[in-house]
Design a protein around this motif. Structure first.
Motif, PDB file in Angstrom:
ATOM      1  N   LEU A 205       3.432  13.821  52.320  1.00 51.91           N
ATOM      2  CA  LEU A 205       2.952  15.259  51.393  1.00 51.91           C
ATOM      3  C   LEU A 205       1.589  15.753  52.095  1.00 51.91           C
ATOM      4  CD1 LEU A 205       4.076  14.028  47.883  1.00 51.91           C
ATOM      5  CD2 LEU A 205       5.365  15.691  49.605  1.00 51.91           C
ATOM      6  N   GLU A 206       0.852  14.604  52.430  1.00 56.40           N
ATOM      7  CA  GLU A 206      -0.546  15.284  52.949  1.00 56.40           C
ATOM      8  C   GLU A 206      -0.668  15.882  54.353  1.00 56.40           C
ATOM      9  OE1 GLU A 206      -3.248  11.935  52.597  1.00 56.40           O
ATOM     10  OE2 GLU A 206      -3.375  11.797  50.482  1.00 56.40           O
ATOM     11  N   VAL A 207       0.222  15.236  55.071  1.00 58.14           N
ATOM     12  CA  VAL A 207       0.329  15.739  56.339  1.00 58.14           C
ATOM     13  C   VAL A 207       1.091  16.918  56.541  1.00 58.14           C
ATOM     14  CG1 VAL A 207       1.638  15.408  58.762  1.00 58.14           C
ATOM     15  CG2 VAL A 207       0.356  13.442  57.514  1.00 58.14           C
ATOM     16  N   MET A 208       2.029  17.353  55.616  1.00 60.49           N
ATOM     17  CA  MET A 208       2.683  18.308  55.302  1.00 60.49           C
ATOM     18  C   MET A 208       2.108  19.464  54.548  1.00 60.49           C
ATOM     19  SD  MET A 208       5.201  17.721  57.401  1.00 60.49           S
ATOM     20  CE  MET A 208       6.321  19.318  57.340  1.00 60.49           C
ATOM     21  N   HIS A 209       0.788  18.964  53.748  1.00 64.83           N
ATOM     22  CA  HIS A 209       0.057  20.075  53.231  1.00 64.83           C
ATOM     23  C   HIS A 209       0.801  20.548  51.863  1.00 64.83           C
ATOM     24  CE1 HIS A 209      -2.854  20.129  56.107  1.00 64.83           C
ATOM     25  NE2 HIS A 209      -1.769  20.521  57.380  1.00 64.83           N
ATOM     26  N   LEU A 210       1.606  19.645  51.296  1.00 59.51           N
ATOM     27  CA  LEU A 210       2.614  19.955  50.216  1.00 59.51           C
ATOM     28  C   LEU A 210       2.256  19.053  49.116  1.00 59.51           C
ATOM     29  CD1 LEU A 210       5.914  20.000  52.221  1.00 59.51           C
ATOM     30  CD2 LEU A 210       4.649  21.921  51.072  1.00 59.51           C
ATOM     31  N   THR A 211       0.802  18.469  48.683  1.00 59.91           N
ATOM     32  CA  THR A 211       0.335  17.827  47.732  1.00 59.91           C
ATOM     33  C   THR A 211       0.880  18.210  46.256  1.00 59.91           C
ATOM     34  OG1 THR A 211      -1.909  19.029  47.832  1.00 59.91           O
ATOM     35  CG2 THR A 211      -1.279  16.562  49.175  1.00 59.91           C
ATOM     36  N   ASP A 212       0.990  19.692  46.218  1.00 62.93           N
ATOM     37  CA  ASP A 212       1.391  20.333  44.950  1.00 62.93           C
ATOM     38  C   ASP A 212       2.938  20.382  44.799  1.00 62.93           C
ATOM     39  OD1 ASP A 212      -1.435  20.317  44.418  1.00 62.93           O
ATOM     40  OD2 ASP A 212      -1.431  22.381  45.315  1.00 62.93           O
ATOM     41  N   LEU A 213       3.763  19.836  45.831  1.00 72.93           N
ATOM     42  CA  LEU A 213       5.075  19.964  45.626  1.00 72.93           C
ATOM     43  C   LEU A 213       5.845  19.049  44.285  1.00 72.93           C
ATOM     44  CD1 LEU A 213       7.851  20.660  47.181  1.00 72.93           C
ATOM     45  CD2 LEU A 213       7.944  18.253  47.914  1.00 72.93           C
ATOM     46  N   ARG A 214       6.594  19.827  43.716  1.00 69.57           N
ATOM     47  CA  ARG A 214       7.118  19.096  42.542  1.00 69.57           C
ATOM     48  C   ARG A 214       8.785  19.652  42.794  1.00 69.57           C
ATOM     49  NH1 ARG A 214       2.997  17.581  42.583  1.00 69.57           N
ATOM     50  NH2 ARG A 214       1.443  17.435  40.905  1.00 69.57           N
ATOM     51  N   MET A 215       9.349  18.199  42.507  1.00 67.50           N
ATOM     52  CA  MET A 215      10.981  18.405  42.698  1.00 67.50           C
ATOM     53  C   MET A 215      11.509  18.521  41.185  1.00 67.50           C
ATOM     54  SD  MET A 215      11.717  15.733  45.627  1.00 67.50           S
ATOM     55  CE  MET A 215      10.701  15.344  47.106  1.00 67.50           C
ATOM     56  N   LYS A 216      12.762  19.041  41.468  1.00 61.91           N
ATOM     57  CA  LYS A 216      13.548  19.429  40.327  1.00 61.91           C
ATOM     58  C   LYS A 216      13.288  18.178  39.153  1.00 61.91           C
ATOM     59  CE  LYS A 216      17.847  19.037  40.490  1.00 61.91           C
ATOM     60  NZ  LYS A 216      19.506  19.047  40.695  1.00 61.91           N
ATOM     61  N   ASN A 217      13.652  16.993  39.671  1.00 65.04           N
ATOM     62  CA  ASN A 217      13.486  15.908  38.589  1.00 65.04           C
ATOM     63  C   ASN A 217      13.040  14.752  39.488  1.00 65.04           C
ATOM     64  OD1 ASN A 217      16.171  15.121  39.646  1.00 65.04           O
ATOM     65  ND2 ASN A 217      16.907  16.209  37.817  1.00 65.04           N
TER      66      ASN A 217
END
Length: 299
Positions: A205-217
């Motif tokens: 997530l850090e490499v992809m700059h997606l640290t705030d990503l939240r999945m459906k469940n």
């Protein structure tokens, strides 16, 4: 004290008295019939009595022969029992290993038969645990530790890279990382990370700059192998740790929808205890581990 007859005479007498046949006794003892006959004659001469009645094509024990048979059988049995009790038993050949449950189930165990086939007399004891066991106190020969690279000690088995992996039909709906928001997150509870449910995903997530990503469940597991099994079953997306899951990727059971992974800055390192220095089998096992890792990397 009268001298005892030689043991080979007693063994021939016991066999002949039991079978009432010099020929059958000779077959059991892998000597000739005439040799058995000579030994019985020698024994009778030393005792001064006849032990057998030689009849036409038959043998029978005399009364002294029956008395002597009981004593010889009992004595030989006691000798066998005593020999079995005092005979030195070779120390078992054993290797004790500790490692993580994920490494044990996903990488080591599928390969372990190759080591045991080449070392059939060696028992391998695997302690699969997230607990960091003290090698000396736990009497363990080898540890494969999964730690951040800067904390690794001993030879490096391999470093880790991570990427999302899922079943092929799940991957069909994933075109860009942002599509993960509609998927189920398969994650593992890591020690000391109870407050961070996506700790195992963080390097990617850090490499992809997606640290705030939240999945459906989210589906959370205590063992990484269970999260992987859920991904194979199409129940969500797991963070794939390579090379642990390389064979599942090669077989097509899991696919990487976003291509190459990211270095997790963690790796697997081999540590050995002081006792392993005197265990040639443990040293063979370490060499085998490294050879398997090198072959897997080349493949």
């Amino acid at each position: 004290m009268a001298e005892l007859p030689p043991l080979e005479l007693l063994r021939s007498f016991e066999a002949a008295a039991r079978t009432l046949s010099f020929t059958e006794a000779a077959g059991e003892l892998f000597i000739t019939q005439s040799a058995v006959s000579r030994q019985i004659q020698q024994l009778e001469a030393s005792l001064g009595v006849r032990l057998f009645e030689r009849r036409h094509r038959a043998l029978a024990l005399t009364e002294p022969g029956r008395i002597y048979q009981r004593a010889v059988v009992e004595s030989l049995e006691r000798l066998r029992d005593a020999s079995a009790r005092v005979r030195a038993v070779p120390a078992p050949r054993q290797i004790a290993l500790t490692t993580t449950p994920g490494f044990a189930s996903l990488w080591l165990i599928p390969r372990l038969a190759r080591f045991t086939a080449d070392h059939p007399l060696v028992d391998v004891r695997v302690s699969a645990t997230l607990e960091v066991l003290d090698l000396e106190r736990s009497r363990i020969d080898v540890a494969v530790r999964f730690v951040p690279i800067e904390r690794g000690t001993g030879p490096t088995l391999f470093e880790e890279s991570v990427m999302p992996l899922c079943a092929p039909h799940v991957a069909a709906a994933l075109h860009v990382p942002g599509d993960l928001v509609a998927q189920t997150l398969l994650t593992v509870d890591l020690p000391n990370h109870a407050e961070a449910p996506t700790a195992d995903w963080e390097p990617w997530l850090e490499v992809m700059h997606l640290t705030d990503l939240r999945m459906k469940n989210t589906m959370r597991f205590t063992q990484y192998a269970d999260a992987v099994a859920a991904a194979v079953a199409g129940q969500g997306v797991v963070i794939g740790r390579l090379p642990l899951l390389r064979e599942l990727v090669r077989s097509g059971q899991l696919v990487a929808p976003f291509g190459e992974g990211a270095a997790s800055r963690r790796g697997y390192f081999i540590e050995t205890s002081r006792r392993a220095a005197n265990n040639a089998d443990a040293q063979d096992f370490v060499r085998w581990l490294r050879a398997e890792a090198e072959a897997a990397q080349r493949g």
